[in-house]
Motif scaffolding. Structure first.
Motif, PDB file in Angstrom:
ATOM      1  N   TYR A  83      -6.324  -7.834  -3.264  1.00 51.32           N
ATOM      2  CA  TYR A  83      -5.835  -7.066  -4.417  1.00 51.32           C
ATOM      3  C   TYR A  83      -6.428  -7.535  -5.741  1.00 51.32           C
ATOM      4  CZ  TYR A  83      -2.582  -4.733  -1.311  1.00 51.32           C
ATOM      5  OH  TYR A  83      -2.037  -3.971  -0.302  1.00 51.32           O
ATOM      6  N   ASP A 142       0.811  -1.216   0.000  1.00 52.84           N
ATOM      7  CA  ASP A 142       0.000   0.000   0.000  1.00 52.84           C
ATOM      8  C   ASP A 142       0.843   1.265   0.000  1.00 52.84           C
ATOM      9  OD1 ASP A 142      -2.347  -1.405  -0.093  1.00 52.84           O
ATOM     10  OD2 ASP A 142      -2.640  -1.421   2.072  1.00 52.84           O
ATOM     11  N   GLU A 143       2.122   1.143   0.329  1.00 51.27           N
ATOM     12  CA  GLU A 143       3.005   2.301   0.333  1.00 51.27           C
ATOM     13  C   GLU A 143       3.673   2.525  -1.026  1.00 51.27           C
ATOM     14  OE1 GLU A 143       5.718   2.254   3.684  1.00 51.27           O
ATOM     15  OE2 GLU A 143       4.309   1.033   4.836  1.00 51.27           O
ATOM     16  N   ALA A 189       0.425  -0.472  -6.022  1.00 46.78           N
ATOM     17  CA  ALA A 189       0.167  -1.374  -4.899  1.00 46.78           C
ATOM     18  C   ALA A 189      -0.097  -2.805  -5.359  1.00 46.78           C
ATOM     19  CB  ALA A 189      -1.019  -0.860  -4.084  1.00 46.78           C
TER      20      ALA A 189
END
Length: 265
Positions: free
Chosen positions: A244, A208-209, A213
């Motif tokens: 995801y 997520d960073e 992603a």
């Protein structure tokens, strides 16, 4: 990041000029494949290793691959970049990953399983994910080599005890002041690799960073399943796949093919 770590990165033995040149050529929107081929053919180590990897039995080709142009046509330029990086690392002057309780041969074996899983899983339906990574899938654990080098320069003796990616990263931070992935990302940034490559490496455990992603999540799946110490059950990545938007069955089929191949070996 402290000055000692920055010095470790800047003093890490460089990649061959041929790999640097391939990296430069691959950063153009329109890649000059003839120039890439010429660079590879001028470096006996890259040329030999790329053809050797292209002809491993599990690719299943009926006829041998005898030229770099054939290899590019069959595997794509991203894979060729990955093979070039792998070949360069195998010939690298620093090859000590003993702080992780493993040999350099075993270390390459882990990365080969990770790459093979990603190729089997994403190679048909999600080829764009692999192509966007510029060969990163071949060297996902490069941070372990960079961290070992930093330990050596700092004259520190430590044997890492964790092997799950998240926990290992925390242990590296506690000992060195930065995780292996952070060190490797800084190194490849210093070597002028493209930002997506560097970013995906740094955030391949914390998707997520990252800039992309979903791509980082795919890398995390490979690293979570095939750790430095052992292969984990497929169930450990199922929540990640669902979160995801990946097809669980596609990933499971790839995992089963790879584990079957390992039993045969």
């Amino acid at each position: 990041m402290n000055n000692d770590l920055l010095f470790s990165i800047e003093s890490f033995p460089p990649l061959p000029e041929s790999v640097k040149k391939i990296n430069e050529l691959c950063q153009f929107e329109e890649i000059d494949l003839k120039s890439v081929i010429k660079v590879i053919e001028s470096d006996p180590i890259l040329y030999t290793d790329i053809l050797r990897f292209s002809n491993v039995p599990h690719h299943g080709f009926r006829h041998p691959i005898t030229s770099i142009s054939q290899a590019i046509a069959l595997f794509g330029i991203a894979a060729i970049r990955g093979m070039s990086l792998t070949a360069a690392l195998k010939a690298h002057p620093y090859t000590d990953v003993s702080p992780y309780g493993m040999s350099i041969h075993d270390w390459f074996g882990v990365m080969e399983r990770q790459q093979r899983f990603l190729d089997l899983w994403l190679g048909k339906k999600n080829r764009a994910v692999i192509q966007s990574l510029g060969g990163l899938t071949f060297i996902l654990e490069i941070g372990r080599l960079v961290a070992s080098y930093a330990l050596m320069l700092a004259d520190k003796s430590h044997r890492f005890s964790e092997y799950e990616p998240e926990k290992l990263g925390l242990e590296e931070k506690n000992i060195l002041g930065g995780s292996g992935d952070e060190l490797a990302a800084k190194l490849f940034g210093f070597w002028n690799f493209d930002p997506l490559f560097v970013n995906s490496l740094e955030y391949s455990i914390t998707p997520d960073e990252g800039l992309e992603a979903r791509t980082c999540a795919a890398l995390k799946c490979a690293r979570t399943l095939f750790t430095l110490k052992e292969t984990q059950p497929f169930s450990v990545i199922e929540p990640l796949l669902v979160r995801y938007g990946f097809d669980v069955n596609d990933a499971k089929i790839a995992y089963e093919i790879l584990t079957d191949e390992s039993r045969e070996d």
